[in-house]
Design a protein around this motif. Structure first.
Motif, short mmCIF file in Angstrom:
data_model
loop_
_atom_site.label_atom_id
_atom_site.label_comp_id
_atom_site.label_asym_id
_atom_site.label_seq_id
_atom_site.Cartn_x
_atom_site.Cartn_y
_atom_site.Cartn_z
N PRO A 100 -4.17 6.13 -10.36
CA PRO A 100 -4.42 6.88 -11.68
C PRO A 100 -5.30 8.07 -11.50
CG PRO A 100 -5.64 4.88 -11.71
CD PRO A 100 -4.75 4.80 -10.46
N SER A 101 -5.80 8.36 -10.43
CA SER A 101 -6.77 9.36 -10.35
C SER A 101 -5.95 10.46 -9.65
CB SER A 101 -7.94 9.02 -9.26
OG SER A 101 -8.49 7.75 -9.83
N TRP A 102 -6.60 11.75 -9.60
CA TRP A 102 -5.85 12.78 -9.21
C TRP A 102 -6.85 13.50 -8.02
CZ3 TRP A 102 -2.34 15.75 -7.68
CH2 TRP A 102 -2.37 16.79 -7.31
N TYR A 103 -6.17 13.94 -6.99
CA TYR A 103 -6.95 14.42 -5.75
C TYR A 103 -7.91 13.70 -5.36
CZ TYR A 103 -7.64 18.35 -2.72
OH TYR A 103 -7.77 19.24 -1.45
N THR A 104 -7.32 12.34 -4.82
CA THR A 104 -7.97 11.39 -4.31
C THR A 104 -7.20 10.88 -3.01
OG1 THR A 104 -9.08 9.37 -4.65
CG2 THR A 104 -6.97 9.43 -5.51
N TYR A 105 -8.16 10.08 -2.27
CA TYR A 105 -7.43 9.34 -1.13
C TYR A 105 -7.56 7.99 -0.91
CZ TYR A 105 -8.21 14.25 0.54
OH TYR A 105 -8.06 15.40 0.59
N LYS A 106 -7.94 7.60 -2.23
CA LYS A 106 -8.14 5.92 -2.52
C LYS A 106 -7.05 5.67 -3.76
CE LYS A 106 -11.12 2.31 -4.23
NZ LYS A 106 -12.27 2.13 -4.87
N TYR A 107 -6.10 4.97 -3.13
CA TYR A 107 -4.85 4.52 -3.80
C TYR A 107 -5.00 3.05 -4.29
CZ TYR A 107 -2.54 9.17 -3.51
OH TYR A 107 -2.41 10.48 -3.75
N ASP A 108 -4.22 2.57 -5.08
CA ASP A 108 -4.41 1.10 -5.63
C ASP A 108 -2.93 0.41 -5.47
OD1 ASP A 108 -6.02 3.18 -8.16
OD2 ASP A 108 -6.93 1.70 -6.95
N TYR A 109 -2.01 1.01 -5.51
CA TYR A 109 -0.68 0.39 -5.33
C TYR A 109 0.06 0.96 -4.03
CZ TYR A 109 -1.81 -0.62 -10.19
OH TYR A 109 -2.40 -1.11 -11.46
N TRP A 110 0.71 -0.10 -3.30
CA TRP A 110 1.38 0.17 -2.18
C TRP A 110 2.69 -0.28 -2.01
CZ3 TRP A 110 -1.32 3.32 1.27
CH2 TRP A 110 -2.57 3.56 1.00
N GLY A 111 3.69 0.43 -1.23
CA GLY A 111 4.77 -0.34 -1.08
C GLY A 111 4.75 -0.98 0.28
N GLN A 112 6.02 -1.37 0.96
CA GLN A 112 5.84 -2.27 2.08
C GLN A 112 6.06 -1.62 3.48
OE1 GLN A 112 5.41 -5.76 2.14
NE2 GLN A 112 4.73 -5.23 0.16
N GLY A 113 6.31 -0.26 3.22
CA GLY A 113 6.43 0.76 4.19
C GLY A 113 7.77 0.93 5.01
N THR A 114 8.04 2.07 5.55
CA THR A 114 9.30 2.21 6.25
C THR A 114 8.80 3.06 7.55
OG1 THR A 114 11.53 3.31 6.23
CG2 THR A 114 9.73 4.48 5.33
N GLN A 115 9.55 2.45 8.54
CA GLN A 115 9.03 3.10 10.13
C GLN A 115 9.80 4.37 10.52
OE1 GLN A 115 7.25 1.60 12.43
NE2 GLN A 115 7.52 3.40 13.68
N VAL A 116 9.32 5.28 10.93
CA VAL A 116 9.86 6.42 11.48
C VAL A 116 9.35 6.80 12.86
CG1 VAL A 116 9.53 8.82 11.12
CG2 VAL A 116 9.44 7.81 9.13
N THR A 117 10.23 6.71 13.81
CA THR A 117 10.25 6.97 15.38
C THR A 117 10.83 8.47 15.52
OG1 THR A 117 10.38 4.45 15.44
CG2 THR A 117 10.39 5.80 17.47
#
Length: 120
Positions: A100-117
């Protein structure tokens, strides 16, 4: 509560391009900041960039500035990470996140991720 689902990862040659997607759902996210992070094996999670969902303003890590672009399609509730001029060191699991914050590096909700090689 915000739910995030990434897609679009895969294998690409160095110098190539790839676009990741992050489908967003839940409550109140339209006033949030969405972001992308990545984590390579044996390394700490690294901030890639963020975007204001409502306004579209963006900010990036220096390591990707000029090569990566974040955008969002509000009608599709989807955020994108366009990655150009990919390098071997861009290889990582990429995560989308929300705060909910702007210009931050601290996030509260996350996805599961996707691999990039990226192959050299």
């Amino acid at each position: 509560q915000v739910q995030l689902v990434e897609s679009g990862g895969g294998l690409v040659q160095a110098g190539g391009s790839l676009r990741l997607s992050c489908e967003v759902s839940g409550q109140n996210f339209r006033s949030y900041t969405m972001g992308w992070f990545r984590q390579a094996p044996g390394k700490e999670r690294e901030f890639v960039g963020g975007i204001s969902w409502s306004v579209g303003s963006t900010y990036y890590a220096d390591t990707v500035k000029g090569r990566f672009t974040i955008s969002r399609d509000r009608a599709k509730n989807t955020m994108y990470l366009q990655m150009n001029s990919l390098k071997f060191e861009d290889t990582a699991t990429y995560y989308c996140a929300a705060t909910p914050s702007w210009y931050t590096y601290k996030y509260d909700y996350w996805g599961q991720g996707t691999q990039v090689t990226v192959s050299s």
